[in-house]
Design a protein around this motif. Structure first.
Motif, PDB file in Angstrom:
ATOM      1  N   VAL A  80      12.217  72.011  50.640  1.00 31.34           N
ATOM      2  CA  VAL A  80      11.039  72.644  51.235  1.00 31.34           C
ATOM      3  C   VAL A  80      10.268  73.434  50.177  1.00 31.34           C
ATOM      4  CG1 VAL A  80      10.299  74.406  52.889  1.00 31.34           C
ATOM      5  CG2 VAL A  80      11.963  72.689  53.569  1.00 31.34           C
ATOM      6  N   THR A  81      10.967  74.105  49.290  1.00 29.43           N
ATOM      7  CA  THR A  81      10.300  74.858  48.226  1.00 29.43           C
ATOM      8  C   THR A  81       9.473  73.946  47.343  1.00 29.43           C
ATOM      9  OG1 THR A  81      12.056  76.517  48.226  1.00 29.43           O
ATOM     10  CG2 THR A  81      10.686  76.380  46.241  1.00 29.43           C
ATOM     11  N   VAL A  82      10.034  72.809  46.952  1.00 29.94           N
ATOM     12  CA  VAL A  82       9.288  71.851  46.125  1.00 29.94           C
ATOM     13  C   VAL A  82       8.077  71.325  46.883  1.00 29.94           C
ATOM     14  CG1 VAL A  82       9.425  69.565  45.043  1.00 29.94           C
ATOM     15  CG2 VAL A  82      11.249  71.232  44.686  1.00 29.94           C
ATOM     16  N   LEU A  83       8.259  70.990  48.160  1.00 27.52           N
ATOM     17  CA  LEU A  83       7.144  70.466  48.953  1.00 27.52           C
ATOM     18  C   LEU A  83       6.040  71.499  49.154  1.00 27.52           C
ATOM     19  CD1 LEU A  83       9.053  68.397  51.670  1.00 27.52           C
ATOM     20  CD2 LEU A  83       7.782  67.546  49.691  1.00 27.52           C
ATOM     21  N   VAL A  84       6.396  72.768  49.247  1.00 30.91           N
ATOM     22  CA  VAL A  84       5.386  73.817  49.392  1.00 30.91           C
ATOM     23  C   VAL A  84       4.646  74.038  48.077  1.00 30.91           C
ATOM     24  CG1 VAL A  84       5.116  76.313  49.742  1.00 30.91           C
ATOM     25  CG2 VAL A  84       6.475  74.972  51.330  1.00 30.91           C
ATOM     26  N   LEU A  85       5.328  73.890  46.945  1.00 37.06           N
ATOM     27  CA  LEU A  85       4.692  74.136  45.648  1.00 37.06           C
ATOM     28  C   LEU A  85       3.912  72.939  45.111  1.00 37.06           C
ATOM     29  CD1 LEU A  85       7.433  76.282  43.891  1.00 37.06           C
ATOM     30  CD2 LEU A  85       5.336  77.044  45.023  1.00 37.06           C
ATOM     31  N   LEU A  86       4.138  71.729  45.639  1.00 38.60           N
ATOM     32  CA  LEU A  86       3.397  70.554  45.179  1.00 38.60           C
ATOM     33  C   LEU A  86       1.887  70.688  45.349  1.00 38.60           C
ATOM     34  CD1 LEU A  86       5.586  67.451  46.101  1.00 38.60           C
ATOM     35  CD2 LEU A  86       4.893  68.233  43.836  1.00 38.60           C
ATOM     36  N   PRO A  87       1.371  71.117  46.493  1.00 38.02           N
ATOM     37  CA  PRO A  87      -0.087  71.279  46.591  1.00 38.02           C
ATOM     38  C   PRO A  87      -0.632  72.308  45.608  1.00 38.02           C
ATOM     39  CG  PRO A  87       0.884  71.247  48.773  1.00 38.02           C
ATOM     40  CD  PRO A  87       2.015  71.308  47.785  1.00 38.02           C
ATOM     41  N   GLY A 105      -8.485  76.381  46.246  1.00 39.25           N
ATOM     42  CA  GLY A 105      -7.165  75.933  46.674  1.00 39.25           C
ATOM     43  C   GLY A 105      -6.061  76.848  46.191  1.00 39.25           C
ATOM     44  N   ILE A 106      -6.163  77.299  44.963  1.00 37.00           N
ATOM     45  CA  ILE A 106      -5.145  78.202  44.419  1.00 37.00           C
ATOM     46  C   ILE A 106      -5.145  79.522  45.181  1.00 37.00           C
ATOM     47  CG2 ILE A 106      -4.542  79.605  42.400  1.00 37.00           C
ATOM     48  CD1 ILE A 106      -5.425  77.201  40.672  1.00 37.00           C
ATOM     49  N   VAL A 107      -6.332  80.047  45.471  1.00 34.68           N
ATOM     50  CA  VAL A 107      -6.409  81.325  46.184  1.00 34.68           C
ATOM     51  C   VAL A 107      -5.867  81.185  47.603  1.00 34.68           C
ATOM     52  CG1 VAL A 107      -8.015  83.022  47.155  1.00 34.68           C
ATOM     53  CG2 VAL A 107      -8.281  82.251  44.796  1.00 34.68           C
ATOM     54  N   VAL A 108      -6.310  80.126  48.325  1.00 34.37           N
ATOM     55  CA  VAL A 108      -5.891  79.973  49.714  1.00 34.37           C
ATOM     56  C   VAL A 108      -4.419  79.572  49.800  1.00 34.37           C
ATOM     57  CG1 VAL A 108      -6.239  78.608  51.807  1.00 34.37           C
ATOM     58  CG2 VAL A 108      -8.202  79.469  50.549  1.00 34.37           C
ATOM     59  N   TRP A 109      -4.031  78.537  49.067  1.00 37.97           N
ATOM     60  CA  TRP A 109      -2.654  78.045  49.163  1.00 37.97           C
ATOM     61  C   TRP A 109      -1.679  78.978  48.455  1.00 37.97           C
ATOM     62  CZ3 TRP A 109      -0.869  74.362  52.249  1.00 37.97           C
ATOM     63  CH2 TRP A 109       0.457  73.952  52.075  1.00 37.97           C
ATOM     64  N   GLY A 110      -2.017  79.336  47.207  1.00 34.40           N
ATOM     65  CA  GLY A 110      -1.101  80.159  46.424  1.00 34.40           C
ATOM     66  C   GLY A 110      -1.073  81.618  46.832  1.00 34.40           C
ATOM     67  N   GLY A 111      -2.156  82.096  47.454  1.00 29.75           N
ATOM     68  CA  GLY A 111      -2.196  83.497  47.844  1.00 29.75           C
ATOM     69  C   GLY A 111      -1.844  83.759  49.287  1.00 29.75           C
ATOM     70  N   GLY A 112      -1.906  82.735  50.142  1.00 35.13           N
ATOM     71  CA  GLY A 112      -1.651  82.970  51.555  1.00 35.13           C
ATOM     72  C   GLY A 112      -0.586  82.089  52.158  1.00 35.13           C
ATOM     73  N   PRO A 115       3.224  81.750  49.926  1.00 32.48           N
ATOM     74  CA  PRO A 115       4.149  82.895  50.020  1.00 32.48           C
ATOM     75  C   PRO A 115       4.778  83.060  51.403  1.00 32.48           C
ATOM     76  CG  PRO A 115       2.154  83.554  48.881  1.00 32.48           C
ATOM     77  CD  PRO A 115       1.918  82.179  49.414  1.00 32.48           C
ATOM     78  N   LYS A 116       3.986  82.846  52.444  1.00 34.59           N
ATOM     79  CA  LYS A 116       4.542  82.980  53.795  1.00 34.59           C
ATOM     80  C   LYS A 116       5.557  81.884  54.078  1.00 34.59           C
ATOM     81  CE  LYS A 116       0.506  85.290  55.613  1.00 34.59           C
ATOM     82  NZ  LYS A 116      -0.664  85.219  56.460  1.00 34.59           N
ATOM     83  N   ALA A 117       5.253  80.659  53.655  1.00 30.71           N
ATOM     84  CA  ALA A 117       6.185  79.552  53.881  1.00 30.71           C
ATOM     85  C   ALA A 117       7.482  79.764  53.112  1.00 30.71           C
ATOM     86  CB  ALA A 117       5.536  78.231  53.481  1.00 30.71           C
ATOM     87  N   LEU A 118       7.387  80.208  51.875  1.00 33.59           N
ATOM     88  CA  LEU A 118       8.594  80.435  51.074  1.00 33.59           C
ATOM     89  C   LEU A 118       9.393  81.631  51.591  1.00 33.59           C
ATOM     90  CD1 LEU A 118       7.231  79.729  47.503  1.00 33.59           C
ATOM     91  CD2 LEU A 118       8.691  78.278  48.916  1.00 33.59           C
ATOM     92  N   ARG A 119       8.690  82.662  52.058  1.00 34.16           N
ATOM     93  CA  ARG A 119       9.396  83.814  52.629  1.00 34.16           C
ATOM     94  C   ARG A 119      10.195  83.386  53.858  1.00 34.16           C
ATOM     95  NH1 ARG A 119       5.370  87.394  54.984  1.00 34.16           N
ATOM     96  NH2 ARG A 119       5.609  85.942  56.698  1.00 34.16           N
TER      97      ARG A 119
END
Length: 130
Positions: A80-87, A105-112, A115-119
């Motif tokens: 799941v971590t790899v799949l979340v970080l691929l985008p 994309g970096i701001v929306v995916w990487g900032g919002g 982090p919630k999915a990985l948490r």
């Protein structure tokens, strides 16, 4: 009007033909399930039952690396971590082609989202559900 009867261990009045108790959700006719559910759920205004013990606070063991009924084990969490970080990697690569889309994309995916999915993926959960 249907005939009303009381056959549940929690004392709820049941309608004839009801497959389960509307108060404690125990199957009707199952005295074991009804008695175990009666210890957890009490009718409104009923006196608390004595003899039921709650586990002491902090006694539930939690783990990030043991699979439970509602979580993955370590392999599933890594997948799941790899799949979340691929985008996120795709958005970084998009910086070369379309900088505005890459930054967005970096701001929306990487900032919002990431982090919630990985948490939620790596949150400690109880080993056994109660």
């Amino acid at each position: 009007m249907d005939e009303i009867r009381t056959s549940c261990a929690c004392g709820a009045r049941l309608v004839e033909g009801a497959p389960w108790c509307h108060l404690c959700f125990a199957p009707v006719g199952s005295s074991v399930a009804a008695s175990s559910a009666a210890g957890r759920f009490a009718p409104l205004g009923a006196a608390p039952q004595t003899g039921t013990t709650q586990p002491p606070p902090g006694s539930a063991r939690t783990s990030r690396f043991q699979a439970t009924d509602v979580t993955f084990g370590p392999v599933g969490r890594l997948v799941v971590t790899v799949l979340v970080l691929l985008p996120l990697a795709a958005f970084v690569a998009a910086l070369l082609v379309a900088p505005a889309a890459g930054i967005t994309g970096i701001v929306v995916w990487g900032g919002g989202i990431a982090p919630k999915a990985l948490r939620d993926t790596w949150r400690r959960r109880p080993n056994v559900l109660r």
